[in-house]
Design a protein around this motif. Sequence first.
Motif, PDB file in Angstrom:
ATOM      1  N   LEU A  41      25.730  26.663 -27.630  1.00 52.36           N
ATOM      2  CA  LEU A  41      25.816  26.155 -26.259  1.00 52.36           C
ATOM      3  C   LEU A  41      24.506  25.486 -25.853  1.00 52.36           C
ATOM      4  O   LEU A  41      24.510  24.423 -25.215  1.00 52.36           O
ATOM      5  N   SER A  42      23.382  26.097 -26.232  1.00 54.19           N
ATOM      6  CA  SER A  42      22.074  25.512 -25.922  1.00 54.19           C
ATOM      7  C   SER A  42      21.943  24.124 -26.528  1.00 54.19           C
ATOM      8  O   SER A  42      21.408  23.206 -25.899  1.00 54.19           O
ATOM      9  N   THR A  43      22.419  23.975 -27.761  1.00 56.89           N
ATOM     10  CA  THR A  43      22.333  22.674 -28.431  1.00 56.89           C
ATOM     11  C   THR A  43      23.069  21.603 -27.638  1.00 56.89           C
ATOM     12  O   THR A  43      22.533  20.511 -27.394  1.00 56.89           O
ATOM     13  N   GLY A  44      24.298  21.913 -27.225  1.00 55.32           N
ATOM     14  CA  GLY A  44      25.069  20.944 -26.453  1.00 55.32           C
ATOM     15  C   GLY A  44      24.422  20.617 -25.122  1.00 55.32           C
ATOM     16  O   GLY A  44      24.361  19.446 -24.712  1.00 55.32           O
ATOM     17  N   VAL A  45      23.926  21.641 -24.434  1.00 55.58           N
ATOM     18  CA  VAL A  45      23.307  21.421 -23.125  1.00 55.58           C
ATOM     19  C   VAL A  45      22.008  20.623 -23.260  1.00 55.58           C
ATOM     20  O   VAL A  45      21.749  19.710 -22.466  1.00 55.58           O
ATOM     21  N   LEU A  46      21.200  20.941 -24.273  1.00 53.97           N
ATOM     22  CA  LEU A  46      19.947  20.208 -24.469  1.00 53.97           C
ATOM     23  C   LEU A  46      20.206  18.737 -24.812  1.00 53.97           C
ATOM     24  O   LEU A  46      19.558  17.834 -24.266  1.00 53.97           O
ATOM     25  N   LEU A  47      21.143  18.497 -25.725  1.00 55.30           N
ATOM     26  CA  LEU A  47      21.469  17.112 -26.083  1.00 55.30           C
ATOM     27  C   LEU A  47      22.037  16.356 -24.885  1.00 55.30           C
ATOM     28  O   LEU A  47      21.658  15.209 -24.620  1.00 55.30           O
ATOM     29  N   THR A 146      17.894  20.944 -15.499  1.00 53.53           N
ATOM     30  CA  THR A 146      16.794  21.066 -16.458  1.00 53.53           C
ATOM     31  C   THR A 146      16.369  22.518 -16.589  1.00 53.53           C
ATOM     32  O   THR A 146      16.115  23.010 -17.700  1.00 53.53           O
ATOM     33  N   THR A 147      16.294  23.234 -15.467  1.00 47.13           N
ATOM     34  CA  THR A 147      15.949  24.658 -15.506  1.00 47.13           C
ATOM     35  C   THR A 147      16.984  25.437 -16.310  1.00 47.13           C
ATOM     36  O   THR A 147      16.635  26.295 -17.137  1.00 47.13           O
ATOM     37  N   LEU A 148      18.271  25.146 -16.085  1.00 48.28           N
ATOM     38  CA  LEU A 148      19.338  25.810 -16.838  1.00 48.28           C
ATOM     39  C   LEU A 148      19.193  25.542 -18.329  1.00 48.28           C
ATOM     40  O   LEU A 148      19.343  26.460 -19.161  1.00 48.28           O
ATOM     41  N   SER A 149      18.912  24.302 -18.687  1.00 47.10           N
ATOM     42  CA  SER A 149      18.761  23.945 -20.097  1.00 47.10           C
ATOM     43  C   SER A 149      17.625  24.733 -20.738  1.00 47.10           C
ATOM     44  O   SER A 149      17.752  25.236 -21.861  1.00 47.10           O
ATOM     45  N   ILE A 150      16.516  24.840 -20.016  1.00 46.53           N
ATOM     46  CA  ILE A 150      15.359  25.561 -20.540  1.00 46.53           C
ATOM     47  C   ILE A 150      15.677  27.041 -20.701  1.00 46.53           C
ATOM     48  O   ILE A 150      15.350  27.665 -21.718  1.00 46.53           O
ATOM     49  N   VAL A 151      16.341  27.634 -19.698  1.00 40.99           N
ATOM     50  CA  VAL A 151      16.693  29.055 -19.771  1.00 40.99           C
ATOM     51  C   VAL A 151      17.581  29.328 -20.981  1.00 40.99           C
ATOM     52  O   VAL A 151      17.361  30.287 -21.734  1.00 40.99           O
ATOM     53  N   LEU A 152      18.583  28.470 -21.203  1.00 37.58           N
ATOM     54  CA  LEU A 152      19.526  28.701 -22.298  1.00 37.58           C
ATOM     55  C   LEU A 152      18.843  28.673 -23.653  1.00 37.58           C
ATOM     56  O   LEU A 152      19.167  29.470 -24.537  1.00 37.58           O
ATOM     57  N   HIS A 153      17.885  27.767 -23.840  1.00 40.21           N
ATOM     58  CA  HIS A 153      17.248  27.740 -25.156  1.00 40.21           C
ATOM     59  C   HIS A 153      16.084  28.712 -25.251  1.00 40.21           C
ATOM     60  O   HIS A 153      15.636  29.040 -26.350  1.00 40.21           O
ATOM     61  N   GLU A 154      15.595  29.210 -24.099  1.00 45.66           N
ATOM     62  CA  GLU A 154      14.534  30.205 -24.134  1.00 45.66           C
ATOM     63  C   GLU A 154      15.064  31.593 -24.495  1.00 45.66           C
ATOM     64  O   GLU A 154      14.332  32.406 -25.071  1.00 45.66           O
ATOM     65  N   ILE A 155      16.323  31.890 -24.154  1.00 44.45           N
ATOM     66  CA  ILE A 155      16.852  33.237 -24.412  1.00 44.45           C
ATOM     67  C   ILE A 155      16.823  33.587 -25.902  1.00 44.45           C
ATOM     68  O   ILE A 155      16.302  34.650 -26.282  1.00 44.45           O
ATOM     69  N   PRO A 156      17.355  32.723 -26.799  1.00 46.40           N
ATOM     70  CA  PRO A 156      17.246  33.065 -28.232  1.00 46.40           C
ATOM     71  C   PRO A 156      15.797  33.157 -28.702  1.00 46.40           C
ATOM     72  O   PRO A 156      15.452  34.033 -29.500  1.00 46.40           O
ATOM     73  N   GLN A 157      14.940  32.247 -28.211  1.00 45.63           N
ATOM     74  CA  GLN A 157      13.544  32.274 -28.633  1.00 45.63           C
ATOM     75  C   GLN A 157      12.855  33.555 -28.177  1.00 45.63           C
ATOM     76  O   GLN A 157      12.170  34.231 -28.947  1.00 45.63           O
ATOM     77  N   GLN A 158      13.040  33.906 -26.902  1.00 47.48           N
ATOM     78  CA  GLN A 158      12.391  35.096 -26.373  1.00 47.48           C
ATOM     79  C   GLN A 158      12.908  36.354 -27.069  1.00 47.48           C
ATOM     80  O   GLN A 158      12.154  37.306 -27.277  1.00 47.48           O
TER      81      GLN A 158
END
Length: 261
Positions: A41-47, A146-158
Motif C-alpha cells: 500500500l505504501s508503494t502505491g501511495v508514494l508513487l 503527503t503526511t499520510l504517505s510519510i506515515v505509511l512508509h515510516e511504519i515498516p521502517q520504524q
Amino acid sequence: MHSSLLIVMVASATGTALAILAAAWLSSRSIARALEPMVSLSTGVLLGTSLLHLLPEALDKGMEYHDLFIWLLGGLLFFFVLEKFAIFRHSHHHEHDGHHHEHGFDRHEAGRGGLLIVVGDSIHNFADGLLIASAFLVDVQLGLLTTLSIVLHEIPQQTGDFLVLMNAGIARAKAIRLMAVAGAAAVLGAFLGFTLFSQLQHVLPIALVLASASFLYVAVADLIPQMQQRLALRSSIMQVTTITAGVVLVAYLASVLHHHH
C-alpha cells in the motif's frame, strides 16, 4: 489556501507519533503478515502522491518542464548517495519476517550501535518535516496527503528499527523514547521548512520536486525490490492489487484536490 504554522507542526507531530506507536505495536506481533500489505500500500501511495500530486503542483507553481526533470534526477541521485552513507536508511528487514537474508543479519547490524539508527532516523525525520511543510504551503489537502504517505512508509521502517534496537539489548520502553526523540526532528524540520519556504516562495517548487524524488526513490529502490523477493502467484496478485489500491486512493484524492482549486 496556505495553512498556518500550527497546523503544519501538529500534522508533523501527529504523523510521527502514529508511525512510532504503530511500529511499537507491530514489533510485538507476527510482523511479516502485518507488514506485507503495508509495504504494498505504501508503494502505491508514494508513487501516486509523487506522480499525481507533487510533480503537477510543482509545474502549477511555474516550474519549467526541463528544470523539473533536472531537479528530479538530481534528487534521485542525492538520495542514492545519502543511502550509501547509511543516512537515508529504510530498514524493513528483520529476523523471522519472511524475507531471506543471512543468519544474524539484525544482530550484526545492531552490533554496530543502536544509537546510529536514532541519528539516521533523526536526519530522515527532519527531511520528512521539510517535505510536509512544503506540501502544506501549497494546499492543506496536499499537506495531509503527503503526511499520510510519510506515515505509511515510516511504519515498516520504524518497526524494523524497533527490532534492531531490541536486538541490541535496548528495552522496549527505552526504544520508544529513543524513537520519540528522533521523531521530534520531524517537528523541527516542519517548523524550519514552513519558516523558510514562506519567505522564499520561489524555492517551493524545488522542494516539491525533491519531495517527489524522495517518494520515488523509497518506492522504487527500497519497497519494490522487497516485494520482488516473494514471487508466489497469490502473493504477487495481492501485491499488485494493494499497490493499485494505493494509487487509486491517491488518484481519487487528486481529483478532489483539483476540484477545490
